[in-house]
Design a protein around this motif. Structure first.
Motif, PDB file in Angstrom:
ATOM      1  N   ASN A 169       0.827  -1.212   0.000  1.00 13.59           N
ATOM      2  CA  ASN A 169       0.000   0.000   0.000  1.00 13.59           C
ATOM      3  C   ASN A 169       0.860   1.260   0.000  1.00 13.59           C
ATOM      4  O   ASN A 169       0.573   2.230  -0.705  1.00 13.59           O
ATOM      5  CB  ASN A 169      -0.931   0.007   1.216  1.00 13.59           C
ATOM      6  N   LYS A 170       1.927   1.255   0.804  1.00 16.11           N
ATOM      7  CA  LYS A 170       2.800   2.431   0.867  1.00 16.11           C
ATOM      8  C   LYS A 170       3.495   2.671  -0.471  1.00 16.11           C
ATOM      9  O   LYS A 170       3.615   3.812  -0.933  1.00 16.11           O
ATOM     10  CB  LYS A 170       3.839   2.255   1.975  1.00 16.11           C
ATOM     11  N   ALA A 173       1.045   4.159  -2.826  1.00 18.97           N
ATOM     12  CA  ALA A 173       0.834   5.576  -2.499  1.00 18.97           C
ATOM     13  C   ALA A 173       1.978   6.429  -3.043  1.00 18.97           C
ATOM     14  O   ALA A 173       1.748   7.495  -3.639  1.00 18.97           O
ATOM     15  CB  ALA A 173       0.712   5.745  -0.984  1.00 18.97           C
ATOM     16  N   THR A 179      -2.027   9.776  -0.729  1.00 18.06           N
ATOM     17  CA  THR A 179      -1.848   9.370   0.662  1.00 18.06           C
ATOM     18  C   THR A 179      -2.143   7.879   0.823  1.00 18.06           C
ATOM     19  O   THR A 179      -2.824   7.260  -0.013  1.00 18.06           O
ATOM     20  CB  THR A 179      -2.785  10.153   1.593  1.00 18.06           C
ATOM     21  N   LEU A 180      -1.646   7.321   1.924  1.00 14.34           N
ATOM     22  CA  LEU A 180      -1.919   5.926   2.243  1.00 14.34           C
ATOM     23  C   LEU A 180      -3.414   5.713   2.454  1.00 14.34           C
ATOM     24  O   LEU A 180      -3.975   4.684   2.058  1.00 14.34           O
ATOM     25  CB  LEU A 180      -1.139   5.537   3.505  1.00 14.34           C
ATOM     26  N   ALA A 181      -4.068   6.716   3.046  1.00 16.52           N
ATOM     27  CA  ALA A 181      -5.516   6.635   3.277  1.00 16.52           C
ATOM     28  C   ALA A 181      -6.270   6.549   1.949  1.00 16.52           C
ATOM     29  O   ALA A 181      -7.274   5.828   1.834  1.00 16.52           O
ATOM     30  CB  ALA A 181      -5.985   7.845   4.078  1.00 16.52           C
ATOM     31  N   ALA A 182      -5.778   7.253   0.943  1.00 13.05           N
ATOM     32  CA  ALA A 182      -6.429   7.229  -0.373  1.00 13.05           C
ATOM     33  C   ALA A 182      -6.322   5.836  -0.995  1.00 13.05           C
ATOM     34  O   ALA A 182      -7.279   5.330  -1.602  1.00 13.05           O
ATOM     35  CB  ALA A 182      -5.801   8.268  -1.293  1.00 13.05           C
ATOM     36  N   ARG A 184      -6.030   2.996   0.640  1.00 11.80           N
ATOM     37  CA  ARG A 184      -6.945   2.125   1.382  1.00 11.80           C
ATOM     38  C   ARG A 184      -8.397   2.369   0.970  1.00 11.80           C
ATOM     39  O   ARG A 184      -9.192   1.431   0.883  1.00 11.80           O
ATOM     40  CB  ARG A 184      -6.777   2.362   2.884  1.00 11.80           C
ATOM     41  N   PHE A 185      -8.731   3.618   0.709  1.00  8.03           N
ATOM     42  CA  PHE A 185     -10.083   3.973   0.255  1.00  8.03           C
ATOM     43  C   PHE A 185     -10.387   3.285  -1.082  1.00  8.03           C
ATOM     44  O   PHE A 185     -11.448   2.688  -1.264  1.00  8.03           O
ATOM     45  CB  PHE A 185     -10.190   5.497   0.118  1.00  8.03           C
ATOM     46  N   HIS A 186      -9.439   3.362  -2.008  1.00  2.00           N
ATOM     47  CA  HIS A 186      -9.636   2.733  -3.323  1.00  2.00           C
ATOM     48  C   HIS A 186      -9.741   1.213  -3.190  1.00  2.00           C
ATOM     49  O   HIS A 186     -10.579   0.580  -3.845  1.00  2.00           O
ATOM     50  CB  HIS A 186      -8.483   3.090  -4.259  1.00  2.00           C
ATOM     51  N   LYS A 188     -10.800  -0.493  -0.654  1.00  2.00           N
ATOM     52  CA  LYS A 188     -12.100  -0.830  -0.067  1.00  2.00           C
ATOM     53  C   LYS A 188     -13.172  -0.913  -1.153  1.00  2.00           C
ATOM     54  O   LYS A 188     -13.971  -1.857  -1.198  1.00  2.00           O
ATOM     55  CB  LYS A 188     -12.482   0.222   0.977  1.00  2.00           C
TER      56      LYS A 188
END
Length: 210
Positions: A169-170, A173, A179-182, A184-186, A188
């Motif tokens: 994931n990193k 990113a 961002t890492l959150a982005a 993870r969002f994708h 999901k």
């Protein structure tokens, strides 16, 4: 009328002799050679030029699938039927891609074996009802997977391609400058659209559907 020449490639002696008996008791066929290995088949069958070969998939050393591919290079007109205990779609499609014209389970009755041989000799394809159902099921699964993949956005496909490439994931990113959150969002949303619960499942579903 001359009988159709058949060869049998099967490492199990009992199965080999059983198939030979089925062939030779038929008014339409005669067995010209039985071989316990692919290597022997490739050595002796080109000279005998059988019109039809009954081929086991799981042979010692070279597989039956590879043997069919090589044999068809040496005998372009030969037709092959895989006679095997294996029912999984991957083996079925590897055999068909190698040039096999039919695929039967070893528990097929003598009548089913002979019917398949006649069908293949006359230019058709032959497979047992069980195998046909598996093939249909496989295509349905592929169609479902393809439809799910079509729902992915361009960015989601981009993320999934990087997952398939083995990036974390990193790393994804960093590669996409998000961002890492982005990421993870994708992921999901990718899981939801593909109806999977992990990276591995997503990769397995995405690869065949591409």
């Amino acid at each position: 009328m001359s009988k159709i020449k058949v060869a049998i490639v099967e490492d199990n002696k009992t199965t080999r002799e059983g198939l030979e008996t089925i062939v030779n008791l038929s008014p339409d066929f005669r067995c010209v050679r039985t071989c316990p290995t692919a290597e022997e088949a490739l050595r002796v069958l080109p000279e005998l030029a059988p019109e039809l070969v009954l081929m086991d998939i799981q042979l010692p050393n070279m597989s039956g699938v590879d043997c069919v591919a090589r044999l068809r290079e040496l005998l372009p007109d030969v037709k092959a039927i895989m006679v095997t205990v294996y029912e999984d779609p991957d083996r079925i499609f590897r055999a068909l891609r190698a040039g096999a014209s039919g695929y039967l389970l070893k528990r097929a009755t003598p009548e089913e074996v002979l019917a398949a041989m006649r069908e293949v000799h006359h230019g058709g394809g032959a497979m047992s009802g069980e195998i046909a159902r598996k093939v249909i099921g496989y295509f349905r699964e592929q169609a479902t997977a393809a439809a799910a993949v079509d729902q992915l956005t361009a960015r989601e496909r981009e993320v999934l391609e990087l997952v398939v490439s083995g990036l974390s994931n990193k790393e994804i990113a960093d590669r996409l400058n998000v961002t890492l959150a982005a990421v993870r969002f994708h992921l999901k949303h990718i899981y939801q659209k593909l109806h999977v619960h992990s990276r591995t499942e997503a990769v397995l579903k995405y690869r065949p559907a591409k």
